[in-house]
Design a protein around this motif. Structure first.
Motif, short mmCIF file in Angstrom:
data_model
loop_
_atom_site.label_atom_id
_atom_site.label_comp_id
_atom_site.label_asym_id
_atom_site.label_seq_id
_atom_site.Cartn_x
_atom_site.Cartn_y
_atom_site.Cartn_z
N TYR A 1 50.23 -89.30 -29.30
CA TYR A 1 49.45 -90.26 -30.09
C TYR A 1 48.51 -91.02 -29.16
CZ TYR A 1 52.43 -89.60 -34.17
OH TYR A 1 53.09 -89.06 -35.24
N ASP B 1 55.14 -85.24 -29.98
CA ASP B 1 53.78 -85.37 -30.50
C ASP B 1 53.08 -86.44 -29.68
OD1 ASP B 1 54.31 -83.55 -32.57
OD2 ASP B 1 54.98 -85.14 -33.92
N ASN C 1 57.11 -91.80 -36.40
CA ASN C 1 55.78 -92.36 -36.64
C ASN C 1 55.56 -93.49 -35.64
OD1 ASN C 1 56.35 -90.77 -38.85
ND2 ASN C 1 55.37 -92.10 -40.30
N PHE D 1 47.52 -95.95 -34.13
CA PHE D 1 47.69 -94.71 -33.38
C PHE D 1 47.29 -93.52 -34.24
CE2 PHE D 1 50.29 -97.31 -30.63
CZ PHE D 1 50.04 -96.76 -29.39
N SER D 2 46.75 -92.52 -33.58
CA SER D 2 46.35 -91.28 -34.23
C SER D 2 46.64 -90.13 -33.29
CB SER D 2 44.85 -91.34 -34.55
OG SER D 2 44.38 -90.07 -34.95
N LYS D 3 46.83 -88.94 -33.84
CA LYS D 3 47.02 -87.75 -33.01
C LYS D 3 45.69 -87.23 -32.49
CE LYS D 3 51.30 -86.22 -35.16
NZ LYS D 3 51.98 -85.15 -35.89
#
Length: 180
Positions: A13, A11, A55, A29-31
């Protein structure tokens, strides 16, 4: 250019920042790529931290209390004494947590090619440094009895190798729940 981080699940980030009501900058952090902070490097005094389940966080740099050779003793002990091969060590302040995968997930309930996306790690055993000068560690296991749901003391020694040898072998076995 935004700071980008890929976790073990692949994923992506993106680092974001915002001002708090007191006027300080906070990082997260965010996607979502939109609105990512334009930073050349991780801000001074901060580090990127990925927890065992993937995470991703920005946190203040941690002052190491556990020595690298002590981490190696536990890592090598897992390889040598445990039947569990999918594990992660997570160091938090004065404790080393051993995270393992739920065996029901890794035994075929999820297709192998998707396992890295969905497996979850949990911790049942930890080694806590209780005396920095003498390098004395306690070994503790998580107790799931009724209303306890807390860490219980098993043993203590300045011989970390012996603690590892005596207790890691029980992870993932019924004998683990007999340890008191």
């Amino acid at each position: 250019m935004p700071i980008i981080y890929k976790n073990f699940r692949d994923d992506t980030y993106y680092l974001h920042s915002k001002l708090t009501t007191k006027g300080n900058t906070t990082y997260y952090f965010s996607k979502e790529a939109e609105g990512a902070a334009e930073l050349d490097q991780v801000p001074s005094g901060y580090e990127i931290y990925e927890n065992p389940n993937g995470n991703v966080y920005m946190r203040k740099e941690q002052k190491p209390v556990i020595q690298p050779e002590e981490i190696n003793v536990i890592n090598n002990g897992m390889i040598k004494y445990s039947e569990i091969k999918d594990f992660k060590l997570d160091i938090k302040k004065n404790a080393i947590f051993i995270y393992t995968v739920d065996p029901s997930i890794s035994n075929g309930s999820i297709p192998k090619q998707l396992l890295h996306k969905y497996k979850q790690y949990a911790t049942d055993l930890r080694f806590v440094l209780v005396d920095k000068e003498e390098r004395i560690f306690e070994v503790e296991r998580f107790c799931y009895k009724g209303g306890i749901d807390d860490w219980i003391f098993l043993d203590q020694s300045n011989d970390l190798e012996k603690l590892v040898q005596d207790y890691i072998q029980h992870l993932g076995k019924d004998s683990f729940y007999e340890l008191m």
